[in-house]
Design a protein around this motif. Structure first.
Motif, PDB file in Angstrom:
ATOM      1  N   SER A  43       0.973  -1.340  -0.004  1.00 60.78           N
ATOM      2  CA  SER A  43       0.033  -0.047   0.190  1.00 60.78           C
ATOM      3  C   SER A  43       0.765   1.094   0.067  1.00 60.78           C
ATOM      4  O   SER A  43       0.200   2.294  -0.734  1.00 60.78           O
ATOM      5  CB  SER A  43      -1.265   0.051   1.188  1.00 60.78           C
ATOM      6  OG  SER A  43      -0.129   0.221   2.200  1.00 60.78           O
ATOM      7  N   GLN A  66       1.922   1.598  -3.223  1.00 64.84           N
ATOM      8  CA  GLN A  66       0.986   1.568  -4.695  1.00 64.84           C
ATOM      9  C   GLN A  66       0.339   3.940  -4.446  1.00 64.84           C
ATOM     10  O   GLN A  66      -0.683   4.142  -5.449  1.00 64.84           O
ATOM     11  CB  GLN A  66      -0.337   0.818  -4.506  1.00 64.84           C
ATOM     12  CG  GLN A  66      -0.297  -0.078  -4.852  1.00 64.84           C
ATOM     13  CD  GLN A  66      -1.015  -0.707  -4.602  1.00 64.84           C
ATOM     14  OE1 GLN A  66      -1.859  -0.902  -4.051  1.00 64.84           O
ATOM     15  NE2 GLN A  66      -1.752  -1.848  -5.462  1.00 64.84           N
ATOM     16  N   SER A  67       0.846   4.483  -2.906  1.00 55.78           N
ATOM     17  CA  SER A  67       0.636   5.609  -2.325  1.00 55.78           C
ATOM     18  C   SER A  67       1.498   6.697  -3.449  1.00 55.78           C
ATOM     19  O   SER A  67       1.716   7.709  -4.087  1.00 55.78           O
ATOM     20  CB  SER A  67       1.226   6.474  -1.568  1.00 55.78           C
ATOM     21  OG  SER A  67       2.642   6.294  -1.452  1.00 55.78           O
ATOM     22  N   GLU A  75      -6.750   0.746 -11.852  1.00 55.86           N
ATOM     23  CA  GLU A  75      -6.321  -0.490 -10.973  1.00 55.86           C
ATOM     24  C   GLU A  75      -5.082  -0.439 -11.869  1.00 55.86           C
ATOM     25  O   GLU A  75      -5.557  -0.670 -12.871  1.00 55.86           O
ATOM     26  CB  GLU A  75      -6.591  -1.806 -11.409  1.00 55.86           C
ATOM     27  CG  GLU A  75      -7.456  -1.771 -10.262  1.00 55.86           C
ATOM     28  CD  GLU A  75      -7.361  -2.218  -8.657  1.00 55.86           C
ATOM     29  OE1 GLU A  75      -6.123  -3.118  -8.796  1.00 55.86           O
ATOM     30  OE2 GLU A  75      -7.648  -1.638  -7.662  1.00 55.86           O
ATOM     31  N   PRO A  76      -3.936  -0.029 -11.330  1.00 53.03           N
ATOM     32  CA  PRO A  76      -3.436   0.056 -12.202  1.00 53.03           C
ATOM     33  C   PRO A  76      -3.048  -1.495 -12.339  1.00 53.03           C
ATOM     34  O   PRO A  76      -2.898  -2.208 -11.953  1.00 53.03           O
ATOM     35  CB  PRO A  76      -1.384   0.646 -10.935  1.00 53.03           C
ATOM     36  CG  PRO A  76      -2.428   0.191  -9.085  1.00 53.03           C
ATOM     37  CD  PRO A  76      -3.676  -0.291 -10.014  1.00 53.03           C
ATOM     38  N   ASN A 125       2.474  -0.770 -11.440  1.00 50.97           N
ATOM     39  CA  ASN A 125       3.285  -1.512 -10.112  1.00 50.97           C
ATOM     40  C   ASN A 125       4.162  -0.841  -9.993  1.00 50.97           C
ATOM     41  O   ASN A 125       5.523  -0.244  -8.384  1.00 50.97           O
ATOM     42  CB  ASN A 125       1.965  -2.517  -9.556  1.00 50.97           C
ATOM     43  CG  ASN A 125       1.040  -2.499  -9.206  1.00 50.97           C
ATOM     44  OD1 ASN A 125       0.964  -1.210  -8.809  1.00 50.97           O
ATOM     45  ND2 ASN A 125       0.073  -3.830  -8.999  1.00 50.97           N
ATOM     46  N   SER A 140       6.243   2.580  -9.620  1.00 49.66           N
ATOM     47  CA  SER A 140       6.091   3.033  -8.256  1.00 49.66           C
ATOM     48  C   SER A 140       6.528   2.452  -7.536  1.00 49.66           C
ATOM     49  O   SER A 140       6.765   2.787  -6.566  1.00 49.66           O
ATOM     50  CB  SER A 140       4.381   3.379  -8.338  1.00 49.66           C
ATOM     51  OG  SER A 140       3.601   1.855  -8.094  1.00 49.66           O
ATOM     52  N   GLN A 141       6.778   0.932  -7.646  1.00 48.26           N
ATOM     53  CA  GLN A 141       7.990   0.584  -6.328  1.00 48.26           C
ATOM     54  C   GLN A 141       8.990   1.220  -6.118  1.00 48.26           C
ATOM     55  O   GLN A 141       9.590   1.050  -5.347  1.00 48.26           O
ATOM     56  CB  GLN A 141       7.851  -0.741  -5.953  1.00 48.26           C
ATOM     57  CG  GLN A 141       8.575  -1.785  -5.147  1.00 48.26           C
ATOM     58  CD  GLN A 141       8.025  -3.402  -5.185  1.00 48.26           C
ATOM     59  OE1 GLN A 141       8.028  -3.821  -6.707  1.00 48.26           O
ATOM     60  NE2 GLN A 141       8.507  -4.156  -4.772  1.00 48.26           N
TER      61      GLN A 141
END
Length: 192
Positions: free
Chosen positions: A7, A10-11, A20-21, A26, A29-30
């Motif tokens: 989470s 994912q922010s 949804e990404p 993902n 963003s990670q």
């Protein structure tokens, strides 16, 4: 990965209308979240920033960021080598940051619902110009030529500043990404 860590990274991605990404988004963003946590020089700057989407074009990953945050992202690219850090995370792939811009179509007799004039920044030409500037950043564009061939096809020749000459594979990546995003043919040159 734990749900708390999931989470948190994912922010770093905020999609329009809560969509949804994708798995690529993902992972991007990670990677941005990991840079925020692990890098001392990027930690403070990356805290307020996020991405809107990501797309894979050939051997490149195009990361879309909100237009109001573009200046902050470009500052990180120029001062703190953000692109090099992201390319280390995605070994062998080039990372390009582009602002997520919206084109509003031209008003016609049938589409008169708009209450105000369309801003110049939302025209097709202005958006394509901005994408080109984002694409080659931090290199400056010093000139442009449009070559119209006999068959009617158009080729945009862009002259880049010779001081910060990017590698030839990076230029071919720029060409592929610009063609994918805008549908226009482009050639990059360096004036003598």
């Amino acid at each position: 990965l734990g749900t708390k860590t999931m989470s948190l990274f994912q922010s770093k991605i905020k999609k329009a209308k809560g969509a949804e990404p994708t798995p690529l988004e993902n992972t991007v963003s990670q990677a941005v979240y990991e840079l925020q946590v692990n890098s001392d020089k990027l930690r403070q700057s990356l805290r307020q920033l996020h991405i809107t989407s990501a797309k894979e074009v050939g051997s490149a990953i195009v990361v879309f960021v909100p237009v109001p945050q573009l200046g902050s992202w470009q500052k990180l690219i120029k001062e703190r080598n953000l692109i090099e850090e992201l390319e280390k995370k995605f070994s062998g792939k080039q990372v390009i940051l582009v602002a997520e811009r919206r084109i509003i179509r031209k008003e016609s007799r049938n589409t008169r619902q708009l209450k105000q004039l369309r801003p110049r920044s939302r025209t097709l030409t202005a958006v394509h110009e901005s994408i080109l500037n984002d694409l080659v950043y931090p290199v400056e564009i010093v000139g442009k030529r449009i070559r119209t061939k006999l068959d009617g096809s158009r080729l945009l020749k862009v002259h880049l500043q010779p001081d910060h000459k990017p590698s030839s594979d990076k230029l071919s990546t720029y060409t592929k990404v610009y063609k994918s995003l805008t549908g226009k043919d482009i050639v990059f040159e360096f004036p003598q």
